[in-house]
Design an enzyme around this catalytic site. Structure first.
Site, short mmCIF file in Angstrom:
data_model
loop_
_atom_site.label_atom_id
_atom_site.label_comp_id
_atom_site.label_asym_id
_atom_site.label_seq_id
_atom_site.Cartn_x
_atom_site.Cartn_y
_atom_site.Cartn_z
N LYS A 32 0.62 -0.71 -0.21
CA LYS A 32 0.49 0.13 0.23
C LYS A 32 0.34 1.57 -0.05
CE LYS A 32 -3.94 -2.37 2.63
NZ LYS A 32 -4.34 -2.58 4.16
N TYR A 72 -12.35 -3.29 -2.00
CA TYR A 72 -12.36 -3.61 -0.93
C TYR A 72 -14.04 -3.05 -0.83
CZ TYR A 72 -8.07 -2.22 1.00
OH TYR A 72 -6.57 -2.57 1.56
N PHE A 80 -14.59 2.25 8.26
CA PHE A 80 -13.12 2.93 7.96
C PHE A 80 -13.50 2.48 6.50
CE2 PHE A 80 -13.35 -1.32 9.19
CZ PHE A 80 -12.54 -1.69 7.91
N THR A 114 -4.65 -7.92 10.70
CA THR A 114 -4.84 -7.23 10.69
C THR A 114 -4.45 -5.83 11.21
OG1 THR A 114 -7.19 -8.02 9.38
CG2 THR A 114 -6.62 -5.71 9.48
N ASN A 135 -1.81 -0.43 7.89
CA ASN A 135 -0.79 -2.10 8.04
C ASN A 135 -0.06 -2.32 6.77
OD1 ASN A 135 -2.84 -2.63 6.31
ND2 ASN A 135 -3.86 -3.61 8.44
N HIS A 138 -2.06 -5.79 1.31
CA HIS A 138 -3.10 -6.47 1.77
C HIS A 138 -2.28 -7.73 0.84
CE1 HIS A 138 -6.63 -7.31 -0.13
NE2 HIS A 138 -6.35 -7.95 -1.35
O1 CDP Z 1 -6.67 -6.27 5.10
P1 CDP Z 1 -7.00 -7.51 6.15
O2 CDP Z 1 -7.63 -8.64 4.75
O3 CDP Z 1 -6.06 -8.01 6.89
O4 CDP Z 1 -8.16 -6.57 6.53
P2 CDP Z 1 -9.43 -6.60 6.34
O5 CDP Z 1 -10.56 -6.89 7.48
O6 CDP Z 1 -10.03 -7.24 5.02
O7 CDP Z 1 -9.03 -4.64 5.90
C1 CDP Z 1 -8.84 -4.80 4.91
C2 CDP Z 1 -7.92 -2.90 5.23
O8 CDP Z 1 -8.73 -1.65 5.95
C3 CDP Z 1 -7.18 -3.49 6.41
O9 CDP Z 1 -5.77 -4.01 5.78
C4 CDP Z 1 -7.00 -2.10 7.25
O10 CDP Z 1 -5.74 -1.37 6.00
C5 CDP Z 1 -8.39 -1.08 7.13
N1 CDP Z 1 -8.96 -1.39 8.65
C6 CDP Z 1 -8.92 -0.24 8.92
O11 CDP Z 1 -8.62 0.74 8.57
N2 CDP Z 1 -9.60 0.07 10.10
C7 CDP Z 1 -10.28 -1.23 10.51
N3 CDP Z 1 -10.97 -1.06 12.22
C8 CDP Z 1 -10.20 -2.78 10.11
C9 CDP Z 1 -9.21 -2.44 8.75
MG MG Z 2 -9.19 -8.20 3.28
#
Ligand code: CDP
Ligand code: MG
Length: 172
Positions: A32, A72, A80, A114, A135, A138
């Protein structure tokens, strides 16, 4: 009844299709904008290469907010989501497709949780970042989403099928 039977058959066929992919399972990995800014692309490539996965697609681009909204879209109801789409479209990203046995599941292990605070040392997020909203990387969470994501970010001709000479030393 018929519907249930059909969905069981569909699930069975999907599992069999996934299994038959064997060493050719693909996952979508994206560094990212925060990871790009912090110079972490090379570290991510290094970890996936050293693991034994094969790079089959890579591009460096600044994605539109519309592309991120589609990428997304399963998170569209989350608070968020707007900020997430803005952040990931705010600067360049490095989008990659990596191939190998269990590439999706192993890729997720390599990324960590995550929330970097829950990620173990040794994982990319555990070692290299702090905040959930920054983070750095992806990774697809299932073979089905990997297919969708690779299809969204790459044209078929941008993916390269090639034989790695290391393959017979990586797989038994
Ligand atoms: O990226 P990952 O699949 O681990 O997590 P996700 O649940 O699919 O969420 C996508 C992205 O949203 C995360 O990698 C974070 O960048 C963001 N996110 C966030 O900013 N705040 C949260 N509480 C959860 C996710
Ligand atoms: Mg995800």
């Amino acid at each position: 009844m018929v519907c249930t039977l059909l969905s069981v058959i569909a699930e069975f066929l999907r599992v069999m299709a996934d299994k038959s992919r064997g060493n050719a399972e693909r996952t979508f990995i994206m560094v990212k904008p925060d990871g790009v800014q912090r110079g972490i692309i090379g570290e991510v490539i290094k970890r996936f290469e050293l693991k034994g996965f094969k790079l089959v697609g890579m591009k460096f681009l600044q994605a539109s907010e519309d592309l991120l909204k589609e990428h997304y879209k399963d998170l569209a109801s989350r608070p968020f989501y707007p900020g997430l789409c803005k952040y990931v479209s705010s600067g360049p990203v490095c989008a990659m497709a990596w191939e190998g046995k269990n590439a999706v599941k192993t890729g997720r292990f390599m990324l960590g949780e995550t929330n970097p605070a829950d990620s173990r040392p040794g994982t990319i997020r555990g070692d290299l970042c702090i905040d959930i909203g920054r983070n750095i990387i992806h990774g697809s969470d299932s073979v089905e989403s990997a297919d969708k994501e690779i299809g969204l970010w790459f044209k078929p001709e941008e993916l390269v099928s090639w034989k790695s000479m290391a393959e017979s030393w990586i797989y038994e």
